[in-house]
Each structure stands twice: as structure tokens, then as C-alpha cells.
Design a protein around this motif. Structure first.
Motif, PDB file in Angstrom:
ATOM      1  N   ILE A 392      34.326  47.226  29.857  1.00  0.00           N
ATOM      2  CA  ILE A 392      32.933  46.823  30.081  1.00  0.00           C
ATOM      3  C   ILE A 392      32.391  47.495  31.345  1.00  0.00           C
ATOM      4  N   ALA A 393      33.208  47.511  32.395  1.00  0.00           N
ATOM      5  CA  ALA A 393      32.770  48.123  33.659  1.00  0.00           C
ATOM      6  C   ALA A 393      32.464  49.607  33.493  1.00  0.00           C
ATOM      7  N   ALA A 394      33.173  50.258  32.572  1.00  0.00           N
ATOM      8  CA  ALA A 394      32.957  51.692  32.366  1.00  0.00           C
ATOM      9  C   ALA A 394      31.596  51.984  31.749  1.00  0.00           C
ATOM     10  N   GLN A 395      30.936  50.962  31.189  1.00  0.00           N
ATOM     11  CA  GLN A 395      29.639  51.160  30.538  1.00  0.00           C
ATOM     12  C   GLN A 395      28.467  51.110  31.514  1.00  0.00           C
ATOM     13  N   VAL A 396      28.696  50.681  32.769  1.00  0.00           N
ATOM     14  CA  VAL A 396      27.581  50.370  33.658  1.00  0.00           C
ATOM     15  C   VAL A 396      27.499  51.350  34.819  1.00  0.00           C
ATOM     16  N   ASP A 397      26.416  51.239  35.564  1.00  0.00           N
ATOM     17  CA  ASP A 397      26.220  52.108  36.729  1.00  0.00           C
ATOM     18  C   ASP A 397      27.000  51.624  37.936  1.00  0.00           C
ATOM     19  N   HIS A 398      27.073  50.286  38.105  1.00  0.00           N
ATOM     20  CA  HIS A 398      27.738  49.707  39.268  1.00  0.00           C
ATOM     21  C   HIS A 398      28.529  48.484  38.816  1.00  0.00           C
ATOM     22  N   ALA A 399      29.783  48.402  39.216  1.00  0.00           N
ATOM     23  CA  ALA A 399      30.621  47.235  38.899  1.00  0.00           C
ATOM     24  C   ALA A 399      31.255  46.754  40.195  1.00  0.00           C
ATOM     25  N   ALA A 400      31.191  45.447  40.433  1.00  0.00           N
ATOM     26  CA  ALA A 400      31.719  44.903  41.689  1.00  0.00           C
ATOM     27  C   ALA A 400      32.270  43.507  41.457  1.00  0.00           C
ATOM     28  N   ARG A 401      33.295  43.169  42.217  1.00  0.00           N
ATOM     29  CA  ARG A 401      33.790  41.797  42.248  1.00  0.00           C
ATOM     30  C   ARG A 401      33.086  41.082  43.392  1.00  0.00           C
ATOM     31  N   LEU A 402      32.455  39.968  43.093  1.00  0.00           N
ATOM     32  CA  LEU A 402      31.728  39.226  44.120  1.00  0.00           C
ATOM     33  C   LEU A 402      32.697  38.560  45.086  1.00  0.00           C
ATOM     34  N   PRO A 403      32.306  38.425  46.353  1.00  0.00           N
ATOM     35  CA  PRO A 403      33.158  37.722  47.325  1.00  0.00           C
ATOM     36  C   PRO A 403      33.404  36.282  46.888  1.00  0.00           C
ATOM     37  N   ASP A 404      34.533  35.726  47.342  1.00  0.00           N
ATOM     38  CA  ASP A 404      34.871  34.354  46.970  1.00  0.00           C
ATOM     39  C   ASP A 404      33.858  33.345  47.505  1.00  0.00           C
ATOM     40  N   ASP A 405      33.411  33.530  48.755  1.00  0.00           N
ATOM     41  CA  ASP A 405      32.481  32.547  49.309  1.00  0.00           C
ATOM     42  C   ASP A 405      31.082  32.829  48.771  1.00  0.00           C
ATOM     43  N   LEU A 406      30.435  31.775  48.351  1.00  0.00           N
ATOM     44  CA  LEU A 406      29.185  31.905  47.614  1.00  0.00           C
ATOM     45  C   LEU A 406      28.045  32.450  48.468  1.00  0.00           C
ATOM     46  N   ALA A 407      28.054  32.148  49.748  1.00  0.00           N
ATOM     47  CA  ALA A 407      26.986  32.673  50.604  1.00  0.00           C
ATOM     48  C   ALA A 407      27.027  34.199  50.632  1.00  0.00           C
ATOM     49  N   SER A 408      28.227  34.765  50.791  1.00  0.00           N
ATOM     50  CA  SER A 408      28.358  36.229  50.794  1.00  0.00           C
ATOM     51  C   SER A 408      27.996  36.812  49.436  1.00  0.00           C
ATOM     52  N   ALA A 409      28.420  36.125  48.358  1.00  0.00           N
ATOM     53  CA  ALA A 409      28.080  36.591  47.014  1.00  0.00           C
ATOM     54  C   ALA A 409      26.569  36.599  46.813  1.00  0.00           C
ATOM     55  N   ALA A 410      25.909  35.545  47.267  1.00  0.00           N
ATOM     56  CA  ALA A 410      24.455  35.462  47.114  1.00  0.00           C
ATOM     57  C   ALA A 410      23.755  36.564  47.907  1.00  0.00           C
ATOM     58  N   HIS A 411      24.227  36.814  49.121  1.00  0.00           N
ATOM     59  CA  HIS A 411      23.637  37.881  49.935  1.00  0.00           C
ATOM     60  C   HIS A 411      23.790  39.235  49.239  1.00  0.00           C
ATOM     61  N   GLN A 412      24.948  39.465  48.599  1.00  0.00           N
ATOM     62  CA  GLN A 412      25.156  40.733  47.911  1.00  0.00           C
ATOM     63  C   GLN A 412      24.198  40.873  46.729  1.00  0.00           C
ATOM     64  N   LEU A 413      24.037  39.816  45.958  1.00  0.00           N
ATOM     65  CA  LEU A 413      23.123  39.880  44.822  1.00  0.00           C
ATOM     66  C   LEU A 413      21.689  40.123  45.283  1.00  0.00           C
ATOM     67  N   ARG A 414      21.297  39.443  46.349  1.00  0.00           N
ATOM     68  CA  ARG A 414      19.935  39.636  46.856  1.00  0.00           C
ATOM     69  C   ARG A 414      19.748  41.048  47.394  1.00  0.00           C
ATOM     70  N   ALA A 415      20.776  41.549  48.106  1.00  0.00           N
ATOM     71  CA  ALA A 415      20.663  42.875  48.715  1.00  0.00           C
ATOM     72  C   ALA A 415      20.530  43.982  47.671  1.00  0.00           C
ATOM     73  N   ASP A 416      21.061  43.750  46.461  1.00  0.00           N
ATOM     74  CA  ASP A 416      20.977  44.780  45.422  1.00  0.00           C
ATOM     75  C   ASP A 416      19.597  44.856  44.779  1.00  0.00           C
ATOM     76  N   GLN A 417      18.686  43.958  45.148  1.00  0.00           N
ATOM     77  CA  GLN A 417      17.283  44.002  44.727  1.00  0.00           C
ATOM     78  C   GLN A 417      17.147  44.170  43.210  1.00  0.00           C
ATOM     79  N   LEU A 418      17.745  43.248  42.513  1.00  0.00           N
ATOM     80  CA  LEU A 418      17.695  43.265  41.057  1.00  0.00           C
ATOM     81  C   LEU A 418      16.329  42.811  40.565  1.00  0.00           C
ATOM     82  N   ASP A 419      15.897  43.377  39.469  1.00  0.00           N
ATOM     83  CA  ASP A 419      14.652  42.939  38.844  1.00  0.00           C
ATOM     84  C   ASP A 419      14.903  41.819  37.844  1.00  0.00           C
ATOM     85  N   LEU A 420      16.107  41.777  37.296  1.00  0.00           N
ATOM     86  CA  LEU A 420      16.487  40.754  36.328  1.00  0.00           C
ATOM     87  C   LEU A 420      17.958  40.438  36.526  1.00  0.00           C
ATOM     88  N   LEU A 421      18.270  39.153  36.587  1.00  0.00           N
ATOM     89  CA  LEU A 421      19.649  38.697  36.754  1.00  0.00           C
ATOM     90  C   LEU A 421      19.989  37.805  35.563  1.00  0.00           C
TER      91      LEU A 421
END
Length: 701
Positions: A392-421
């Protein structure tokens, strides 16, 4: 430098602790003198010090080939294999790790660490026979190894060797008392033995051990014990507000796993609603922010509620509104600020991209969206990867494992400036639900991986399947509903399996085989009425269930159905069988061997039904009120087999017996399935519809 100078420099650098310089000089010398064993020795030692275990292994393999009788080199190579295996393990490559752990044990049979790691890896990969070998070897090293005894018992139980598993625990329990051992006794459905160990008053059974026991008790269906322990932890929390919050949360949201009857279920559900609302009232979002509660503390899966066949919308709305407000209060600076714009960048978040129902259902979505011109981000919450997740990861432009702590995970998702999640399975796991409760993208969608409304005000659209929803479907959702055609996705068809022989399964010859392939926690008490109806009509029936991963739940389910049959005066001694959990191939072979499959009431099969139909095995179902109880019925209508959709449990039992006892009817259904099942699999129309929905949302911005 001369050739010899490189080697001397490497040795001096290593002695001085400059391992990188030593590695570089050793490699430089080997380019000039490839046969230099001293340089390979420096390279191996320096690489080990740098934790470059792949390089160390390569150097030590050369040394071992040249000096096969050198015990020190052989042991060093074994340790390097083990260490490199652990790097692969933590990177999620369990298959690669297992190869290296096994190589380490072959090189050094006495290396306890390698045997321990190989055992853990085998258990995770469901290689139970290998796990048994490993744990027996560890117990040969140390007969008092409690972890090895527990691991051995788990592996034996997974192989269906219950008596041997119990003996493994009994052997260690006579000489040792340990919190892990108490947890295992609870897990296998022996709570009195678990309680006896905790009653020893061992000082290392602190609050953390009691919290683990409470969580295990809830998982194992020991609802009373779990609530008692959670309440006790809350009472002794003192000034620790976070501990108090988590304990009161867990006590309020605890739910029985197996219900004794429909009446028991209804009473428990009413009690749950009362306790949940009291908890929400006691812990308003403003209180959380002032008590140091964080996003991680909000994570709590609530998937069992959906198995009960009731209206979950009021519960989901109350909890979802509280969770969204709470997440915003405890992390006020995480919310995405960028406005909706045309959709170019799409993220998909899941804890289950590895081989699983979620990956089978939604693993084709990232590639389809990317092929439609979108930039795709794939986020995983799993600590492991496999051939499925890598594909599945080979099909996409970017693949990442989110950090365990949710605050860091949320910051990463926000920083990637997604238009749709997109969240495929909100509700199955606690962490993605907390992330979904935050506004991390201007558009946030959920899908039916857990087929019940999220109740979250932060979800803008719920993707479901038109064929599986009732006419008034929007009334069941807090989110605006968007419906996809077909089965909602492009699902891969399972290969045709060779039917398993009865004797290989430990089942007696003779009698029709009625298979109930769902885990006990999904089997509503109403399903018992189907089984009772079958046994009234077919006294030679072989009704086969599958063990739960947690043996205690299997025991509770078995007790419930045996009690129900005894209450209505049905003998069942030679009719009911429980088989160990199967491998994927073994599960499909079991389905292929069944005369008829019985669907679960109120929470019907999805991937399980697709596996069944792929084997051209007929299945009977009772169509439920909500989407989660209508998936099998929708598939049967697509196959033009409405006569397998029954009005109630009694009708389902009658139809199942009619099919199981009629060779001609089974042949007719088998032929129809061969002809029609391609309509369910590898269909691209649902993916085109998904892409069209994204384009429509983009155009509306």
C-alpha cells in the motif's frame, strides 16, 4: 597512506574510541586488500559499536567462513544477527527479523536473547509451532522463566492443546507468583487463580500492576472485577489528577464482552449509558485542561457497543461532542488554520494497514486517489509492517508512521497541510478517534471500517455503501452521509482453497458441518437462537465455532450457549465444537469444508462473508436494522440469492438445515456462486465513485 598504514590507523582509531574513523579506514584497507582478516575484525568491531549491525554481520560472515572453528567469531556473528534482527523487528519487518533470529540460534544454540526474540517474533507472526520450540528451549535454560512458561502456554493453546497449555502454567505456578502470571490466568478464564496470586500481597504488585489487571479483566469479560479495580485505583489516586481521570474513565466506559441473554445485554447497555453520561458530566472539557490531562489520556476504544444491535447515535453524539471539545481544550494550539481550498493533498490515517480487514477494504483507496491526480499521504499507527502495508505504501507519494504520542502525531498531520483527511475505521482503536476529534484539515471524512457513526462534529462526511444502508440511513448518522456503489471498494478475491479434511480439524465424520466463523464477542445472544433451531431440526449437526484470541471469552461464550440449549431442553454433547484460531489459508480451507455458514446477527460479516462467498460456500443471514447488520444481505442480493436472507433466527435455522441436508440444493447454490461471485470482487466502479466525490468536494470549495 600505505595499505598497512590504513589498517594500523583503523586499529588505533578503534582503540581511541573513534569508531567511525576506524570503520572508514578498515573499509579503505579492504578495498586495497580484500583478503585482510584483521581489517574485517576491526570493521566488525567498529560497526558493532556504531550499531551498524548489517555491516558487522557482513564482516563477521567473512571471518566465520575463513575461520569456521573459531568459537568467539561464531558467537560474535550470532550476536550481530540477533542485533540486526532487532533493528528489523522495531522497523516492523517481522519476517526479516525472524530469519536473522533463527540464524543467531543456529550459530549459538545457547544464546538466550536470540531464542527469546525468535519466540516473540514467532508469536506475533502466528507461527505457533516455532514458538513452542523456542519457549521449550528457554525453559530448558531456566525452568523458572515465567515469561517463557506463559509464552509456551499461549502457543500451545493457539494450537488447540489446552491440557498441555494448562500444565505449562501449573508447572510454573507451583514455584512462582508474578503479576504477568496473574494476568495470564485471567486471560485464560481462571480469575480465581489470578486473584489468589494478587492476594499474596507481593509488594511489587503496585498501582500499575492493578491497572494492567483491570484492563485485562475488562478485555476478558470480567466486568465486575474490572470495574472494582478501576474504582479502587481512582480512590487511591490522591493528588494525581491524570490517574484519577483515566481510572474514572475506564470504570465508566467498561462494558461486558459476552452477555448471558438479550435481557442481560439490554440492562448492561442502559447502565453503560448512565455511567457514560455521569462521567461526561463529572469531567467537562474545562476541568480536563486545568488538571493536566493530555490527548493520550483521551484515547479509549469503544468498539464493543456496536456489536449490541442497538441505536448507537445518541451515545455516539454525546461522547463525540465531549471528545471533540476535550481534545480542543487540552491541545488548543493544534487545530489547523488553513481554509478549504481545491483538494490536491489527501491523507489517510489507520492503525491497520498491515494484513487485516481494513487493509483489504481500503488498501486500494490510496492508489486510486493518486491515479486521479492527487498527492497522497499514508499514515500508519502500527508499530509493524508486512508485505501488505509495504504494498500500500508503494502506491503513495508519502508514507509515514505517526509518533506514539498523540500531540506529536497531530502536529505532524497539521504540518503536512492536508486538504482532505480520511479515517477508514474510527472507533476500532482509540488513537485515530482522538486525532479525528481535532480539526487537522479543512475537510475530514470517515469510512465504514467500523460501521457506526462516529458522533464527532469534526467529521464532515461519512462514506458508506448504498446497497448496505436502509432507506432512512441518514437518520443513523451524525455526519452527512455519502454512499458508494457495489460493496464500496475494490476487494481482492481470495484464492480457492482445498476443503480441510474433518479428521485434520479434529472433527468427527458424519453429520452436516454448520460453521459460525465469527469471534465470540461479535455473537449477539440472538445468534444462539439460530443454533438452537438448527439442533432441533438436525440432531446429527456439527456446529463449529472459532476460539477467540482471549480464551476467557471463548469460555464465556461456550457457557452461554450451553446454558441456553440446556434451558430449552436440547442435548448438545456431540454437536458443538470450538476450533483454534486458524491461519488465513486454514480459515479459508475450513470455510470451503463447511456445508453452510451462519452469519452473525446484528453485526454481519464483511470480509468474512467475502471470504465465504469466494469459496463458493453458501451463507444464511438475518438482515439487521443498521448497516453493520446488513452487509451480508447486500452481497447476497447482488448475487441474486435473496432466498439466503431470512426474516428471523428461526427462519435462518430452517434454511440452514434445508441447505445442509439437501445435496441438490447445495449444488444449485454452489453453481450460482461460481457464476455470480465475480460481481463482488475487483470492481473498479466504487473507486471511480470515491474519486468523483473528492472532485465534487474540491469543486465546491
Amino acid at each position: 597512506m600505505t595499505d598497512q598504514a590504513d589498517l594500523v590507523g583503523a586499529q588505533q582509531a578503534f582503540a581511541a574510541g573513534d569508531y567511525l574513523r576506524a570503520q572508514q579506514l578498515a573499509l579503505s584497507h579492504l578495498r586495497k586488500v580484500p583478503t585482510s582478516l584483521p581489517a574485517q575484525g576491526v570493521l566488525a568491531n567498529a560497526s558493532n559499536a556504531l550499531q551498524n549491525f548489517a555491516q558487522a554481520m557482513a564482516a563477521l560472515e567473512v571471518l566465520h567462513t575463513a575461520l569456521p572453528r573459531d568459537a568467539a567469531i561464531q558467537k560474535a556473528l550470532a550476536m550481530a544477527c540477533n542485533n540486526r534482527g532487532s533493528q528489523l523487528y522495531h522497523a516492523g519487518d517481522l519476517d526479516g527479523a525472524a530469519v536473522l533470529y533463527e540464524r543467531a540460534t543456529q550459530l549459538d544454540d545457547a544464546q538466550v536473547l536470540a531464542w527469546t526474540n525468535l519466540a516473540a517474533c514467532a508469536a506475533l507472526r502466528r507461527k505457533h509451532e516455532l514458538a513452542v520450540v523456542c519457549y521449550r528451549r528457554l525453559l530448558a535454560f531456566n525452568a523458572q522463566d515465567i515469561d517463557a512458561a506463559i509464552g509456551l502456554a499461549k502457543a500451545l493453546r493457539a494450537l488447540g492443546q489446552e491440557q498441555e497449555a494448562d500444565a505449562a502454567l501449573d508447572a510454573i505456578a507451583t514455584t512462582a507468583g508474578d503479576g504477568a502470571l496473574a494476568l495470564e490466568f485471567e486471560r485464560i478464564g481462571a480469575p480465581e487463580r489470578a486473584a489468589a496470586i494478587f492476594a499474596t500481597g507481593d509488594p511489587h504488585f503496585g498501582s500499575k500492576a492493578h491497572a494492567l489487571m483491570a484492563q485485562m479483566q475488562e478485555a476478558c469479560g470480567n466486568f465486575i472485577g474490572a470495574r472494582r479495580n478501576f474504582t479502587c485505583i481512582a480512590q487511591h489516586a490522591g493528588g494525581d489528577a491524570r490517574t484519577l481521570f483515566r481510572a474514572e474513565r475506564d470504570a465508566a466506559l467498561a462494558m461486558p464482552a459476552i452477555f448471558t441473554s438479550p435481557e442481560d445485554l439490554a440492562a448492561a447497555r442502559t447502565d453503560y449509558a448512565r455511567r457514560m453520561q455521569q462521567f461526561l458530566d463529572d469531567w467537562p472539557p474545562t476541568r480536563l485542561a486545568s488538571r493536566g490531562v493530555g490527548l493520550d489520556d483521551l484515547s479509549h476504544p469503544r468498539l464493543r457497543v456496536a456489536y449490541q444491535g442497538g441505536d448507537d447515535l445518541p451515545l455516539a453524539r454525546s461522547y463525540g461532542a465531549w471528545l471533540a471539545a476535550s481534545a480542543s481544550h487540552v491541545s488548543p494550539n493544534i487545530t489547523s488554520q488553513h481554509a478549504a481550498r481545491p483538494i490536491r493533498r489527501v491523507g489517510l490515517v489507520s492503525a491497520r494497514w498491515t494484513q487485516s480487514t481494513i487493509a483489504a477494504y481500503f488498501g486500494t483507496w490510496p492508489g486510486a486517489l493518486r491515479a486521479d491526480g492527487l498527492e497522497i499521504y499514508l499514515y500508519s499507527y502500527s508499530k509493524h509492517e508486512d508485505i501488505v502495508s509495504r504494498g500500500i505504501a508503494a502506491q503513495v507519494d508519502h508514507a509515514a508512521r505517526l509518533p506514539d504520542d498523540l500531540a506529536s502525531a497531530a502536529h505532524q498531520l497539521r504540518a503536512d497541510q492536508l486538504d482532505l483527511l480520511i479515517y477508514p475505521e474510527i472507533g476500532l482503536d482509540g488513537s485515530p478517534e482522538v486525532l479525528a476529534a481535532l480539526r487537522l484539515a479543512p475537510r475530514q471524512w470517515a469510512a465504514w471500517g467500523h460501521p457506526v457513526t462516529t458522533g464527532l462534529p469534526t467529521i464532515d462526511c461519512y462514506l458508506s455503501v448504498a446497497t448496505m444502508e436502509p432507506a432512512n440511513a441518514q437518520d443513523d448518522y451524525a455526519e452527512p452521509l455519502a454512499l458508494l456503489p457495489g460493496i464500496g471498494t475494490q476487494f481482492p478475491r481470495a484464492p480457492q482453497a482445498v476443503p480441510a479434511a474433518r479428521e485434520s480439524l479434529g472433527l468427527p465424520a458424519g453429520g452436516a458441518l454448520y460453521l459460525v466463523p465469527h469471534p465470540p464477542v461479535k455473537l449477539h445472544p440472538d445468534t444462539d437462537e439460530v443454533i438452537a433451531g438448527i439442533l432441533r431440526r438436525d440432531r446429527a449437526a456439527r456446529v463449529v465455532f472459532i476460539d477467540d484470541e482471549i480464551p476467557a471469552l471463548t469460555r464465556l461464550h461456550r457457557r452461554r450457549i450451553e446454558n441456553r440449549l440446556a434451558t430449552v431442553g436440547i442435548e448438545y454433547g456431540q454437536n458443538l465444537f470450538w476450533l483454534p484460531r486458524q491461519s488465513t489459508d486454514g480459515f479459508r480451507a475450513l470455510i470451503a469444508s463447511a456445508d453452510i455458514v451462519i452469519d452473525a446477527l446484528h453485526f454481519s460479516g464483511g470480509a468474512t462473508t467475502l471470504d465465504t462467498l469466494a469459496q463458493n460456500t453458501p451463507i444464511v443471514t438475518v438482515e439487521g436494522r443498521y448497516m453493520r447488520g446488513r452487509q451480508t444481505a447486500a452481497m447476497l442480493r447482488m448475487l441474486e440469492l435473496p432466498d439466503l436472507i431470512c426474516a428471523d433466527a428461526n427462519a435462518a435455522a430452517a434454511r440452514a438445515v434445508e441447505i445442509a441436508q439437501n445435496t441438490d440444493e447445495r449444488a444449485r447454490l454452489h453453481a450460482r456462486l461460481i457464476e455470480r461471485t465475480p460481481l463482488l470482487f475487483e470492481q473498479t466502479e466504487p473507486l471511480r465513485a470515491l474519486c468523483a466525490l473528492v472532485r465534487e468536494a474540491s469543486a465546491a470549495s
